[in-house]
Motif scaffolding. Sequence first.
Motif, PDB file in Angstrom:
ATOM      1  N   SER A 255     -11.276  -4.517 -13.240  1.00  0.00           N
ATOM      2  CA  SER A 255     -11.272  -2.968 -13.016  1.00  0.00           C
ATOM      3  C   SER A 255     -10.452  -2.529 -12.186  1.00  0.00           C
ATOM      4  O   SER A 255     -10.438  -1.172 -11.935  1.00  0.00           O
ATOM      5  CB  SER A 255     -12.753  -2.399 -12.881  1.00  0.00           C
ATOM      6  OG  SER A 255     -13.287  -2.877 -11.464  1.00  0.00           O
ATOM      7  N   ARG A 256      -9.986  -3.330 -11.105  1.00  0.00           N
ATOM      8  CA  ARG A 256      -8.888  -3.175 -10.154  1.00  0.00           C
ATOM      9  C   ARG A 256      -7.509  -3.592 -10.505  1.00  0.00           C
ATOM     10  O   ARG A 256      -6.525  -3.676  -9.733  1.00  0.00           O
ATOM     11  CB  ARG A 256      -9.216  -3.703  -8.805  1.00  0.00           C
ATOM     12  CG  ARG A 256     -10.598  -2.888  -8.298  1.00  0.00           C
ATOM     13  CD  ARG A 256     -10.934  -3.453  -6.595  1.00  0.00           C
ATOM     14  NE  ARG A 256     -11.168  -4.714  -6.650  1.00  0.00           N
ATOM     15  CZ  ARG A 256     -12.340  -5.343  -7.018  1.00  0.00           C
ATOM     16  NH1 ARG A 256     -13.305  -4.670  -7.351  1.00  0.00           N
ATOM     17  NH2 ARG A 256     -12.597  -6.899  -6.905  1.00  0.00           N
TER      18      ARG A 256
ATOM     19  N   ASP B 187     -14.582  -0.217   1.550  1.00  0.00           N
ATOM     20  CA  ASP B 187     -14.769   1.240   1.439  1.00  0.00           C
ATOM     21  C   ASP B 187     -14.115   1.534   0.083  1.00  0.00           C
ATOM     22  O   ASP B 187     -13.641   0.758  -0.856  1.00  0.00           O
ATOM     23  CB  ASP B 187     -14.232   1.677   2.467  1.00  0.00           C
ATOM     24  CG  ASP B 187     -12.603   1.544   2.900  1.00  0.00           C
ATOM     25  OD1 ASP B 187     -12.005   1.040   1.817  1.00  0.00           O
ATOM     26  OD2 ASP B 187     -12.224   1.642   3.944  1.00  0.00           O
ATOM     27  N   ARG B 188     -13.966   2.714  -0.195  1.00  0.00           N
ATOM     28  CA  ARG B 188     -13.230   3.324  -1.316  1.00  0.00           C
ATOM     29  C   ARG B 188     -11.676   3.644  -1.067  1.00  0.00           C
ATOM     30  O   ARG B 188     -11.340   4.566  -1.696  1.00  0.00           O
ATOM     31  CB  ARG B 188     -13.915   4.404  -1.950  1.00  0.00           C
ATOM     32  CG  ARG B 188     -15.581   4.222  -2.283  1.00  0.00           C
ATOM     33  CD  ARG B 188     -16.108   5.339  -3.156  1.00  0.00           C
ATOM     34  NE  ARG B 188     -17.413   5.154  -3.489  1.00  0.00           N
ATOM     35  CZ  ARG B 188     -18.228   5.774  -4.134  1.00  0.00           C
ATOM     36  NH1 ARG B 188     -17.986   6.956  -4.478  1.00  0.00           N
ATOM     37  NH2 ARG B 188     -19.499   5.393  -4.415  1.00  0.00           N
TER      38      ARG B 188
ATOM     39  N   ASP C 251      -3.676   7.306  -6.760  1.00  0.00           N
ATOM     40  CA  ASP C 251      -3.502   7.182  -5.062  1.00  0.00           C
ATOM     41  C   ASP C 251      -3.179   5.649  -4.617  1.00  0.00           C
ATOM     42  O   ASP C 251      -3.108   5.320  -3.477  1.00  0.00           O
ATOM     43  CB  ASP C 251      -4.854   7.498  -4.416  1.00  0.00           C
ATOM     44  CG  ASP C 251      -5.998   6.746  -4.829  1.00  0.00           C
ATOM     45  OD1 ASP C 251      -5.865   5.967  -5.748  1.00  0.00           O
ATOM     46  OD2 ASP C 251      -7.168   6.915  -4.105  1.00  0.00           O
ATOM     47  N   ALA C 252      -2.878   4.782  -5.781  1.00  0.00           N
ATOM     48  CA  ALA C 252      -2.595   3.392  -5.627  1.00  0.00           C
ATOM     49  C   ALA C 252      -1.092   3.218  -4.718  1.00  0.00           C
ATOM     50  O   ALA C 252      -0.354   3.899  -5.167  1.00  0.00           O
ATOM     51  CB  ALA C 252      -2.711   2.669  -6.905  1.00  0.00           C
TER      52      ALA C 252
ATOM     53  N   ARG D 239      -4.554  -5.243   3.874  1.00  0.00           N
ATOM     54  CA  ARG D 239      -5.821  -5.356   3.163  1.00  0.00           C
ATOM     55  C   ARG D 239      -5.527  -5.076   1.517  1.00  0.00           C
ATOM     56  O   ARG D 239      -6.228  -4.421   0.826  1.00  0.00           O
ATOM     57  CB  ARG D 239      -6.700  -4.434   3.706  1.00  0.00           C
ATOM     58  CG  ARG D 239      -6.974  -4.328   4.976  1.00  0.00           C
ATOM     59  CD  ARG D 239      -7.876  -3.164   5.590  1.00  0.00           C
ATOM     60  NE  ARG D 239      -9.145  -3.350   5.164  1.00  0.00           N
ATOM     61  CZ  ARG D 239     -10.077  -2.450   5.435  1.00  0.00           C
ATOM     62  NH1 ARG D 239      -9.649  -1.279   5.694  1.00  0.00           N
ATOM     63  NH2 ARG D 239     -11.711  -2.533   5.057  1.00  0.00           N
ATOM     64  N   ALA D 240      -4.579  -6.063   1.094  1.00  0.00           N
ATOM     65  CA  ALA D 240      -4.265  -5.953  -0.355  1.00  0.00           C
ATOM     66  C   ALA D 240      -5.195  -6.125  -1.392  1.00  0.00           C
ATOM     67  O   ALA D 240      -6.017  -7.152  -0.933  1.00  0.00           O
ATOM     68  CB  ALA D 240      -2.945  -6.710  -0.480  1.00  0.00           C
ATOM     69  N   ASP D 241      -5.255  -5.451  -2.454  1.00  0.00           N
ATOM     70  CA  ASP D 241      -6.243  -5.805  -3.215  1.00  0.00           C
ATOM     71  C   ASP D 241      -5.532  -6.987  -4.251  1.00  0.00           C
ATOM     72  O   ASP D 241      -6.402  -7.944  -4.979  1.00  0.00           O
ATOM     73  CB  ASP D 241      -6.489  -4.874  -4.058  1.00  0.00           C
ATOM     74  CG  ASP D 241      -7.258  -3.716  -3.436  1.00  0.00           C
ATOM     75  OD1 ASP D 241      -8.491  -3.905  -3.275  1.00  0.00           O
ATOM     76  OD2 ASP D 241      -6.759  -2.652  -2.973  1.00  0.00           O
TER      77      ASP D 241
END
Length: 322
Positions: free
Chosen positions: A25-26, A167-168, A198-199, A268-270
Amino acid sequence: MDVKMKLLIAYDGSSSADTALDDLSRAGLPAEADAIVICVADIFMPRVASSEGYDPRAALMSYGSNAAERRLEEVSQALEEARRWAANAREQLRPHFPTWEVRTEACGHSPAWVIVQKADEWRPDLIVLGSHNRSALGRLFLGSVSQTVLTEAHCSVRVARGRVAKDRSPLQILIGVDGSPGAEVAVVEAAKRAWPPDAKAHLVAVLDRAMSTALDWTEEGFNDERAWIDDILATSTEKLQACGLSVSEIVTEGDPKEVLVEEAERLRADCIFLGARGLRRVQRFLLGSVSTAVATRAQCSVEIVRPRQPTEQEHRSAAVKE
């Protein structure tokens, strides 16, 4: 007509496999896609002669012992469990991707080679794997399995992990850039995804002065190299901004294997997007070994991007158009 994205999702019933499903989902994936959830029970299935075909019961009973009968029962239970896990994974995907076409497959064999073989047959755009964890099937799913899939698959591979930021906060995407065709494919793939408004994308180029003995690493040479990478970054930034991403550019020095992981932790990369192969001739930035090392060491998800391989049908369609 646009071709729908195809995903091969490897699932083994472990918590890391569940995390991989959640990570999708990300990943900026499209609302419409075809997916196969494949669950491979890591079991030994002896072969009979090729002329006889493959009959698991005949193969096992050829041993002529009670142990073979017990083994057959274990195999049957493992396969049934794999089917349940695959169905469970499909149900987990449904709320997040209600319009996806999701099929399931379960079998018993060596997980890595089944995944690679299925990818060669079906030609997905992306294989999704869980990260380090001992699976319920009794093997390290990332480790020998992921190592084999990463190096042997002919399509992109995503090694999925849980989100570092709890967090979000906006999604943070790191993309390794080195001027190679592989890195360019990684930028193009990231630009194709459907990211939230906002990515943020961070383009990272790592210059390695350790190669000075083999290359022209004078100050003049360094300035020329920096100008070259600045041009590449500008082009990549333009592509990413065109799809709505906020972009930053980072040029630093060091060992790419370490710096890319460190930058991902700092930001803090996804997810980290990397080309499968970098510049072999100018070995300064991303190499194939770097991609594998980063996929193994990073705390976040890592997607190793390869160019999509057209199917035979697509080849035929292209030939007709010509």
